[in-house]
Design a protein around this motif. Structure first.
Motif, PDB file in Angstrom:
ATOM      1  N   GLN A   1       0.834  -1.272  -0.062  1.00 57.65           N
ATOM      2  CA  GLN A   1       0.059   0.080  -0.134  1.00 57.65           C
ATOM      3  C   GLN A   1       0.731   1.242  -0.167  1.00 57.65           C
ATOM      4  OE1 GLN A   1      -2.625  -1.713   3.422  1.00 57.65           O
ATOM      5  NE2 GLN A   1      -3.943  -0.272   2.495  1.00 57.65           N
ATOM      6  N   PHE A   2       0.287   2.366  -0.262  1.00 54.94           N
ATOM      7  CA  PHE A   2       1.015   3.420  -0.594  1.00 54.94           C
ATOM      8  C   PHE A   2       1.631   3.951   0.651  1.00 54.94           C
ATOM      9  CE2 PHE A   2       0.741   8.496  -1.106  1.00 54.94           C
ATOM     10  CZ  PHE A   2       1.766   8.624  -1.763  1.00 54.94           C
ATOM     11  N   GLY A   3       0.859   3.794   1.960  1.00 55.52           N
ATOM     12  CA  GLY A   3       1.474   4.089   3.424  1.00 55.52           C
ATOM     13  C   GLY A   3       2.814   3.249   3.586  1.00 55.52           C
ATOM     14  N   ASP A   4       2.902   2.040   3.186  1.00 53.48           N
ATOM     15  CA  ASP A   4       4.274   1.402   3.281  1.00 53.48           C
ATOM     16  C   ASP A   4       5.432   2.211   3.227  1.00 53.48           C
ATOM     17  OD1 ASP A   4       3.028  -0.898   4.331  1.00 53.48           O
ATOM     18  OD2 ASP A   4       2.463  -1.627   2.292  1.00 53.48           O
ATOM     19  N   LEU A   5       5.404   3.228   2.076  1.00 52.58           N
ATOM     20  CA  LEU A   5       6.201   3.846   1.759  1.00 52.58           C
ATOM     21  C   LEU A   5       6.692   4.810   2.763  1.00 52.58           C
ATOM     22  CD1 LEU A   5       7.593   3.961  -1.301  1.00 52.58           C
ATOM     23  CD2 LEU A   5       6.071   5.845  -1.807  1.00 52.58           C
ATOM     24  N   LEU A   6       5.721   5.406   3.306  1.00 57.08           N
ATOM     25  CA  LEU A   6       6.095   6.502   4.465  1.00 57.08           C
ATOM     26  C   LEU A   6       6.698   5.642   5.681  1.00 57.08           C
ATOM     27  CD1 LEU A   6       5.353   9.406   5.644  1.00 57.08           C
ATOM     28  CD2 LEU A   6       3.663   8.348   6.805  1.00 57.08           C
ATOM     29  N   LEU A   7       6.342   4.547   5.900  1.00 57.66           N
ATOM     30  CA  LEU A   7       6.827   3.537   7.258  1.00 57.66           C
ATOM     31  C   LEU A   7       8.073   3.414   6.654  1.00 57.66           C
ATOM     32  CD1 LEU A   7       3.893   1.470   8.096  1.00 57.66           C
ATOM     33  CD2 LEU A   7       4.581   3.378   9.348  1.00 57.66           C
ATOM     34  N   ALA A   8       8.513   3.012   5.671  1.00 52.32           N
ATOM     35  CA  ALA A   8       9.920   2.671   5.322  1.00 52.32           C
ATOM     36  C   ALA A   8      10.574   3.677   5.386  1.00 52.32           C
ATOM     37  CB  ALA A   8       9.991   1.898   3.858  1.00 52.32           C
ATOM     38  N   GLU A   9      10.229   4.909   4.693  1.00 56.66           N
ATOM     39  CA  GLU A   9      11.114   5.893   4.618  1.00 56.66           C
ATOM     40  C   GLU A   9      11.244   6.691   6.077  1.00 56.66           C
ATOM     41  OE1 GLU A   9      11.086   8.693   1.348  1.00 56.66           O
ATOM     42  OE2 GLU A   9       9.687   7.315   0.176  1.00 56.66           O
ATOM     43  N   SER A  10      10.365   6.480   6.883  1.00 61.70           N
ATOM     44  CA  SER A  10      10.388   7.009   8.312  1.00 61.70           C
ATOM     45  C   SER A  10      11.572   6.238   9.047  1.00 61.70           C
ATOM     46  CB  SER A  10       8.969   6.884   9.022  1.00 61.70           C
ATOM     47  OG  SER A  10       9.201   6.976  10.194  1.00 61.70           O
ATOM     48  N   LEU A  11      11.441   4.886   9.134  1.00 62.75           N
ATOM     49  CA  LEU A  11      12.456   4.110   9.714  1.00 62.75           C
ATOM     50  C   LEU A  11      14.047   4.434   8.980  1.00 62.75           C
ATOM     51  CD1 LEU A  11      13.113   1.695  11.399  1.00 62.75           C
ATOM     52  CD2 LEU A  11      12.573   0.197   9.416  1.00 62.75           C
ATOM     53  N   GLY A  12      13.810   4.643   7.743  1.00 61.02           N
ATOM     54  CA  GLY A  12      15.361   4.730   7.060  1.00 61.02           C
ATOM     55  C   GLY A  12      15.630   6.021   7.493  1.00 61.02           C
ATOM     56  N   THR A  13      14.995   7.257   7.647  1.00 66.41           N
ATOM     57  CA  THR A  13      15.433   8.368   7.905  1.00 66.41           C
ATOM     58  C   THR A  13      15.979   8.381   9.482  1.00 66.41           C
ATOM     59  OG1 THR A  13      14.292   9.396   6.398  1.00 66.41           O
ATOM     60  CG2 THR A  13      15.138  10.785   8.080  1.00 66.41           C
ATOM     61  N   ARG A  14      14.991   7.789  10.366  1.00 70.52           N
ATOM     62  CA  ARG A  14      15.314   7.786  11.788  1.00 70.52           C
ATOM     63  C   ARG A  14      16.635   6.949  11.798  1.00 70.52           C
ATOM     64  NH1 ARG A  14      13.194   3.890  15.658  1.00 70.52           N
ATOM     65  NH2 ARG A  14      11.501   3.085  14.172  1.00 70.52           N
ATOM     66  N   MET A  15      16.902   5.847  11.281  1.00 73.44           N
ATOM     67  CA  MET A  15      18.306   5.333  11.335  1.00 73.44           C
ATOM     68  C   MET A  15      19.434   5.881  10.819  1.00 73.44           C
ATOM     69  SD  MET A  15      19.083   1.247  10.700  1.00 73.44           S
ATOM     70  CE  MET A  15      20.791   1.038  10.742  1.00 73.44           C
ATOM     71  N   ALA A  16      19.262   6.624   9.868  1.00 69.34           N
ATOM     72  CA  ALA A  16      20.220   7.237   9.219  1.00 69.34           C
ATOM     73  C   ALA A  16      20.649   8.472   9.932  1.00 69.34           C
ATOM     74  CB  ALA A  16      19.762   7.934   7.777  1.00 69.34           C
ATOM     75  N   LEU A  17      19.776   9.124  10.722  1.00 68.14           N
ATOM     76  CA  LEU A  17      19.946  10.297  11.654  1.00 68.14           C
ATOM     77  C   LEU A  17      20.985   9.695  12.657  1.00 68.14           C
ATOM     78  CD1 LEU A  17      16.504  12.211  11.592  1.00 68.14           C
ATOM     79  CD2 LEU A  17      18.887  13.069  10.948  1.00 68.14           C
ATOM     80  N   THR A  18      20.272   8.605  13.252  1.00 66.79           N
ATOM     81  CA  THR A  18      21.149   8.084  14.434  1.00 66.79           C
ATOM     82  C   THR A  18      22.742   7.804  14.008  1.00 66.79           C
ATOM     83  OG1 THR A  18      20.174   5.789  14.193  1.00 66.79           O
ATOM     84  CG2 THR A  18      19.084   7.416  15.413  1.00 66.79           C
ATOM     85  N   ARG A  19      22.827   7.004  12.782  1.00 68.82           N
ATOM     86  CA  ARG A  19      24.108   6.954  12.281  1.00 68.82           C
ATOM     87  C   ARG A  19      25.013   8.094  12.085  1.00 68.82           C
ATOM     88  NH1 ARG A  19      24.415   1.659   9.524  1.00 68.82           N
ATOM     89  NH2 ARG A  19      23.843   0.384  11.154  1.00 68.82           N
ATOM     90  N   SER A  20      24.299   9.246  11.638  1.00 63.49           N
ATOM     91  CA  SER A  20      24.859  10.389  11.521  1.00 63.49           C
ATOM     92  C   SER A  20      25.050  11.221  12.610  1.00 63.49           C
ATOM     93  CB  SER A  20      24.305  11.064  10.205  1.00 63.49           C
ATOM     94  OG  SER A  20      23.944  10.317   9.295  1.00 63.49           O
TER      95      SER A  20
END
Ligand code: PA5
Length: 461
Positions: A358-377
């Motif tokens: 579903q379209f909303g899966d995109l938001l969830l995946a990107e939210s997780l990706g950004t959250r982890m990228a921020l912590t990695r950065s």
């Protein structure tokens, strides 16, 4: 949308330069007893109504009649600025996005929180006074931007409606003092109070935020309930420092205030408010005003940076990830948002992994990706995971943010409920407009303008 508990995920909060610190191990814990005693005392004296909400009962009694009063109107035009506007806008955008979407046929809420002559002219031209209620919101009742708009709108209403104009105006202002209160009394205009000790940026849960939201149909009782619940352990310990000690220690706002102060003391001078709940995008503006106007004092405080996922992944996120290492992040998300349409099976080969999603899966995946990228950065990040996004949930978050802001200010040793620095600009503007009593500012303005006109300091482009 399903719902579950809201929680704070602290796992990445005390990280990077905060490694080794924790809520328990922070030296600020030494201030817990003193802070609890102060909180117990100020709540007992009624100085912190944004936490104890003593006005809730009267509001629940009085607001329904005003809800009925505004119901027949197609348009509500709110005149207010700063804390007298931002809460209403956050609620409007979160719960009534219809106005920005195709096919909407009312009600319409317009919020005049700037003095843009062009927009005001358009409103006066395009809106019908007969179909419009003008709600003037000013705690002080003397804010020039709001009052100036009121003078123009009052005339606009009067020209068409004559004496009936009074039925098209509601004033929300201090119960006793200020020009707006005097106007309400002198002309017998309908009005609602801004409770004592409730400053603009802490007033969203009073009539200030709730009348505009009620006009749109908000479940404002749910919002009030959510806010009351989150801070009720503190409110219940009013006047009892020992009970307050444990209530405060366990309250999420204490941990958040400790964290925010630890960030600052280790050089994290910016606090990102990153919302991955798209409809809550204006909560960032509301939070920014609350945080900045409350804490930016005596060279202290962190700069709030509102951001919205995923939009800002393609905008300022590069700076968050690889700019100066001076940022902490409050990351807001909800795993239970409606997901919208499914992609079905008909997706091009390259995008096959979207099939069946579903379209909303995109938001969830990107939210997780950004959250982890921020912590990695190297961005210490506190994840505020919302179990739902209804009014009660929004009320909880707002109540939590207000408590955190107050406590952060106390830990910083500043007053989080005043805003003295913004007065100078107001005085200078008054002087420029010829208001009486500003002789010194007039002279200062002349000197300032003369310096700007000095030869050699101007460059045309
Ligand atoms: O938070 C605050 O106190 C300010 O931002 C005020 O809300 C803003 O200056 C408007 O003031 P008033 O409500 O008195 O018109």
């Amino acid at each position: 949308m399903t719902s579950s508990l809201h929680f704070l995920d602290w796992s990445q909060a005390f990280a990077h330069r905060l490694t080794g610190v924790s809520r328990e191990k922070s030296p600020l814990r030494g201030q817990l007893a003193g802070t609890a005693a102060r909180l117990a005392d100020e709540l007992d004296k009624g100085f912190l109504p944004c936490l104890s909400m003593p006005f809730k009962k009267n509001l629940e009694r009085d607001l329904p009649a005003f809800e009925q009063r505004v119901k027949p109107f197609k348009h509500m035009l709110v005149l207010g600025i700063g804390g007298s506007a931002l809460g209403a806008r956050a609620l409007q955008k979160a719960f009534f996005p219809e106005q920005d979407r195709p096919g909407h046929c009312g009600p319409w809420l317009w919020i005049a929180d700037n003095i843009d002559a062009d927009t005001l002219a358009v409103w006066m031209e395009a809106l019908s006074p007969r179909e419009t209620v003008v709600v003037v919101i000013s705690k002080s009742g003397g804010t020039i931007e709001t009052m100036a708009q009121y003078f123009l709108l009052r005339r606009w209403l009067r020209q068409t409606l004559g004496e009936q104009w009074k039925h098209h105006v509601i004033l929300i202002t201090d119960e006793k003092s200020g020009e707006l209160r005097a106007e309400a009394s002198a002309l017998n205009l309908p009005s609602l109070p801004v409770p004592d000790f409730l400053g603009g940026r802490y007033s969203v849960l009073s009539a200030v935020g709730l009348l505009p939201a009620a006009f749109l149909g908000l479940n404002w009782r749910g919002l009030l309930q959510g806010a009351a619940e989150i801070n009720s352990p503190l409110a219940k310990a009013a006047g009892r420092p020992e009970a307050m000690f444990s209530a405060l220690e366990e309250h999420p706002a204490w941990g958040m205030a400790v964290w925010a102060n630890e960030l600052l003391s280790r050089g994290y001078s910016e606090l990102i408010f990153f919302s991955y709940i798209p409809l809550w995008n204006f909560f960032g503006a509301w939070f920014s005003q609350l945080w900045a106007e409350s804490l930016g004092k005596e060279g202290k405080g962190s700069m709030p940076v509102p951001a919205v996922g995923v939009t800002d992944q393609h905008s300022v996120n590069q700076m968050f990830l690889d700019g100066q290492r001076n940022k902490g992040c409050l990351f807001i998300s909800c795993p239970h948002l409606d997901k919208g349409p499914s992609f079905g099976q008909e997706v091009p080969e390259k995008w096959a992994y979207l099939a069946g999603r579903q379209f909303g899966d995109l938001l969830l995946a990107e939210s997780l990706g950004t959250r982890m990228a921020l912590t990695r950065s190297q961005v210490p990040l506190l994840h505020v995971c919302m179990g739902s996004t209804d009014e009660a949930a929004a009320g909880r978050l707002m109540g939590l943010c207000m408590a955190t802001t107050l406590l952060s200010g106390w830990l910083l040793g500043i007053n989080p409920v005043d805003q003295p620095a913004v007065e100078l600009g107001k005085r200078l503007a008054n002087a420029r407009l010829g208001a009486p009593g500003y002789a010194r500012e007039e002279q200062e303005l002349r000197d300032f303008l003369a310096a700007g006109e000095a030869a050699g300091d101007r460059q045309e482009f």
